[in-house]
Design a protein around this motif. Sequence first.
Motif, PDB file in Angstrom:
ATOM      1  N   ALA A   1      -0.135   8.054 -17.098  1.00 25.23           N
ATOM      2  CA  ALA A   1      -0.140   7.114 -15.977  1.00 25.23           C
ATOM      3  C   ALA A   1       1.152   7.192 -15.167  1.00 25.23           C
ATOM      4  N   LEU A   2       2.285   7.296 -15.857  1.00 23.20           N
ATOM      5  CA  LEU A   2       3.571   7.344 -15.166  1.00 23.20           C
ATOM      6  C   LEU A   2       3.752   8.633 -14.371  1.00 23.20           C
ATOM      7  N   GLU A   3       3.143   9.713 -14.844  1.00 19.82           N
ATOM      8  CA  GLU A   3       3.247  10.994 -14.146  1.00 19.82           C
ATOM      9  C   GLU A   3       2.445  11.020 -12.853  1.00 19.82           C
ATOM     10  N   ARG A   4       1.403  10.190 -12.790  1.00 15.94           N
ATOM     11  CA  ARG A   4       0.504  10.248 -11.634  1.00 15.94           C
ATOM     12  C   ARG A   4       0.678   9.092 -10.657  1.00 15.94           C
ATOM     13  N   SER A   5       1.547   8.134 -10.979  1.00 15.59           N
ATOM     14  CA  SER A   5       1.673   6.972 -10.103  1.00 15.59           C
ATOM     15  C   SER A   5       3.096   6.434 -10.076  1.00 15.59           C
ATOM     16  N   ASP A   6       3.352   5.563  -9.103  1.00 10.69           N
ATOM     17  CA  ASP A   6       4.684   4.973  -8.950  1.00 10.69           C
ATOM     18  C   ASP A   6       4.943   3.859  -9.955  1.00 10.69           C
ATOM     19  N   LYS A   7       3.913   3.173 -10.355  1.00  8.70           N
ATOM     20  CA  LYS A   7       4.061   2.065 -11.295  1.00  8.70           C
ATOM     21  C   LYS A   7       2.749   1.863 -12.028  1.00  8.70           C
ATOM     22  N   LEU A   8       2.821   1.104 -13.124  1.00  6.84           N
ATOM     23  CA  LEU A   8       1.583   0.802 -13.841  1.00  6.84           C
ATOM     24  C   LEU A   8       1.523  -0.667 -14.212  1.00  6.84           C
ATOM     25  N   LEU A   9       0.299  -1.152 -14.317  1.00  2.00           N
ATOM     26  CA  LEU A   9       0.022  -2.500 -14.791  1.00  2.00           C
ATOM     27  C   LEU A   9      -0.581  -2.352 -16.178  1.00  2.00           C
ATOM     28  N   PHE A  10       0.088  -2.928 -17.191  1.00  2.00           N
ATOM     29  CA  PHE A  10      -0.347  -2.780 -18.581  1.00  2.00           C
ATOM     30  C   PHE A  10      -0.777  -4.136 -19.119  1.00  2.00           C
ATOM     31  N   PHE A  11      -1.990  -4.210 -19.640  1.00  4.33           N
ATOM     32  CA  PHE A  11      -2.496  -5.465 -20.193  1.00  4.33           C
ATOM     33  C   PHE A  11      -3.426  -5.174 -21.374  1.00  4.33           C
ATOM     34  N   PRO A  12      -3.726  -6.162 -22.250  1.00  3.36           N
ATOM     35  CA  PRO A  12      -3.192  -7.529 -22.203  1.00  3.36           C
ATOM     36  C   PRO A  12      -1.955  -7.742 -23.074  1.00  3.36           C
ATOM     37  N   ASP A  13      -1.500  -6.716 -23.824  1.00  2.00           N
ATOM     38  CA  ASP A  13      -0.390  -6.912 -24.768  1.00  2.00           C
ATOM     39  C   ASP A  13       0.942  -6.443 -24.200  1.00  2.00           C
TER      40      ASP A  13
ATOM     41  N   LEU B   1       4.019  -5.804 -17.031  1.00  2.00           N
ATOM     42  CA  LEU B   1       3.401  -6.129 -18.312  1.00  2.00           C
ATOM     43  C   LEU B   1       2.692  -7.480 -18.243  1.00  2.00           C
ATOM     44  N   TRP B   2       1.472  -7.516 -18.720  1.00  2.00           N
ATOM     45  CA  TRP B   2       0.753  -8.785 -18.799  1.00  2.00           C
ATOM     46  C   TRP B   2       1.420  -9.664 -19.854  1.00  2.00           C
ATOM     47  N   TYR B   3       1.267 -10.972 -19.721  1.00  2.00           N
ATOM     48  CA  TYR B   3       1.943 -11.916 -20.603  1.00  2.00           C
ATOM     49  C   TYR B   3       1.393 -11.925 -22.032  1.00  2.00           C
ATOM     50  N   GLY B   4       0.230 -11.341 -22.284  1.00  2.00           N
ATOM     51  CA  GLY B   4      -0.450 -11.459 -23.564  1.00  2.00           C
ATOM     52  C   GLY B   4       0.304 -10.923 -24.766  1.00  2.00           C
ATOM     53  N   TYR B   5      -0.132 -11.375 -25.943  1.00  2.00           N
ATOM     54  CA  TYR B   5       0.493 -10.936 -27.195  1.00  2.00           C
ATOM     55  C   TYR B   5      -0.438 -11.246 -28.361  1.00  2.00           C
TER      56      TYR B   5
ATOM     57  N   GLY C   1       0.791  -1.227   0.000  1.00  2.00           N
ATOM     58  CA  GLY C   1       0.000   0.000   0.000  1.00  2.00           C
ATOM     59  C   GLY C   1       0.823   1.276   0.000  1.00  2.00           C
ATOM     60  N   LYS C   2       2.130   1.159  -0.198  1.00  2.00           N
ATOM     61  CA  LYS C   2       3.012   2.333  -0.139  1.00  2.00           C
ATOM     62  C   LYS C   2       3.316   2.919  -1.524  1.00  2.00           C
ATOM     63  N   GLN C   3       2.814   2.252  -2.582  1.00  2.00           N
ATOM     64  CA  GLN C   3       3.039   2.735  -3.936  1.00  2.00           C
ATOM     65  C   GLN C   3       1.707   2.870  -4.667  1.00  2.00           C
ATOM     66  N   THR C   4       1.602   3.924  -5.465  1.00  2.00           N
ATOM     67  CA  THR C   4       0.395   4.100  -6.265  1.00  2.00           C
ATOM     68  C   THR C   4       0.549   3.334  -7.580  1.00  2.00           C
ATOM     69  N   ILE C   5      -0.531   2.708  -8.001  1.00  2.00           N
ATOM     70  CA  ILE C   5      -0.511   1.866  -9.199  1.00  2.00           C
ATOM     71  C   ILE C   5      -1.655   2.285 -10.118  1.00  2.00           C
ATOM     72  N   THR C   6      -1.360   2.444 -11.394  1.00  2.00           N
ATOM     73  CA  THR C   6      -2.401   2.780 -12.372  1.00  2.00           C
ATOM     74  C   THR C   6      -2.515   1.646 -13.387  1.00  2.00           C
ATOM     75  N   PRO C   7      -3.714   1.097 -13.565  1.00  2.00           N
ATOM     76  CA  PRO C   7      -3.899   0.057 -14.579  1.00  2.00           C
ATOM     77  C   PRO C   7      -4.226   0.679 -15.937  1.00  2.00           C
ATOM     78  N   ILE C   8      -3.582   0.171 -16.978  1.00  2.00           N
ATOM     79  CA  ILE C   8      -3.846   0.612 -18.355  1.00  2.00           C
ATOM     80  C   ILE C   8      -4.186  -0.620 -19.177  1.00  2.00           C
ATOM     81  N   THR C   9      -5.306  -0.590 -19.842  1.00  2.00           N
ATOM     82  CA  THR C   9      -5.632  -1.693 -20.732  1.00  2.00           C
ATOM     83  C   THR C   9      -5.644  -1.227 -22.175  1.00  2.00           C
ATOM     84  N   TYR C  10      -5.095  -2.052 -23.027  1.00  2.00           N
ATOM     85  CA  TYR C  10      -5.187  -1.858 -24.473  1.00  2.00           C
ATOM     86  C   TYR C  10      -6.648  -2.075 -24.846  1.00  2.00           C
ATOM     87  N   ILE C  11      -7.136  -1.368 -25.829  1.00  2.00           N
ATOM     88  CA  ILE C  11      -8.545  -1.478 -26.212  1.00  2.00           C
ATOM     89  C   ILE C  11      -8.901  -2.886 -26.667  1.00  2.00           C
TER      90      ILE C  11
END
Length: 314
Positions: A174-186, A228-232, A134-144
Motif C-alpha cells: 500500500a505504501l509503495e503505491r500511494s501517498d498515505k493509507l487508512l488502516f482499520f479497525p485496529d 489509524l482507526w481508533y479501534g483495538y 484530491g492531490k494525494q493517493t490513499i489506499t484503505p487497508i482493513t484487518y480481517i
Amino acid sequence: MLNFYDKNQENDHLLPVSRQEMSDDAVLEELHKLHAELSEEVLVLGHHYQSDEVIQYAHVTGDSLALSFEAQKAKQKNIIFCGVHFMAETADILTGEAQSVMLPDLRAGCSMADMANGSEVEKAWQKINEATEGKQTITPITYINCTAELKAFVGRHKGSICTSSNAKKVVSWALERSDKLLFFPDQHLGRNTAHDLGIKLEEMVVYNPMQQNGGLTRDELKKAKVILWYGYCSVHQGFTPEQVDAIHQNHPKMQVIVHPECSFEVVQKADLAGSTSYIIDTIKAAPSGASFAVGTEINLVNRLQKQFKNDDKK
C-alpha cells in the motif's frame, strides 16, 4: 448461506429428554456420540481462543482465516464455526452456495470489529479526501477482523485486507503505491506494522470516529502518512509495558512473546512479536527448557502450556 443459532430459543423438543433431566455427564456423552455420527455431514471449526470445553469438539482448530480456508475445502454441507461473527461471515464468503455456515451463538461478537462500521468509515474516507483536496493517493487497508461490509469497502477503493501474519507485506504494498493509507479497525496492528516498515510515529495519526472530524485537523490529515482507526482488541490492549518489565526483572531467562494487537509500548519491550501462528510455531521450535511469557488470549496460553509441558517448556 450464513445461519445463526440463538442459544436462548427453546429447542427442548428436539432433545430426547429435557435439559433438566440430563446430567452434565449425560450431555457430554450425547455430544460425543453426535460428534462421531455426524462427522460426514458436519464440520466443526474451533478458533484458537475458544475454551477447551469447546475445542474438544472441533474437527479443526486454527486462526480465523485458516479456518475459513478449511471451510472452503470442506466436503460437508454444514459448517459450525466456533468463533465470532466476522469469522463465520468470512467462512461463508469462501464456501459454496450449497453449504451453510452456522454460528453457535448469535451474540458472539468481536469488540474490535464492532468499533468500525460502514457509515463511519465512509465518512472518514470523505474527510481525508477533502483534506488532501484530491492531490494525494490513499489506499484503505482493513484487518480481517471486520465485517464483510468493510471488506467490500476496501475492494471498492482498490485497497486490501490483511491478517496479522501478512500485515507487513500488505502495508508495504500500500505504501509503495500511494501517498498515505487508512488502516482499520485496529490501531495497534497498524502502528506496529508501519513502524517496522520505517514509518515514524509522528507520521501517524489516530482517527477517532466519536470525535468531530475524527479529532484531527485538515492539516493533520493532509500531513499524515498513516491514518489509524481508533479501534483495538480489548484483550491485547490489557497488557502493559510494566508487566513486560516485571517479567524481565523477575525471570531474566524467560522470553516475552506478544501479539501485534498489543500496544506499541508493549511490543517494543517484548522480545518477540507476531501472529497467533507465529507464537505457536516459535514455542514449538524452541529448545527443551525454554520458557515464555505469552501476551495473548488466555485460553490459547493455557493450551500451549499443556501442549508443551512434556517438552520441559513453560
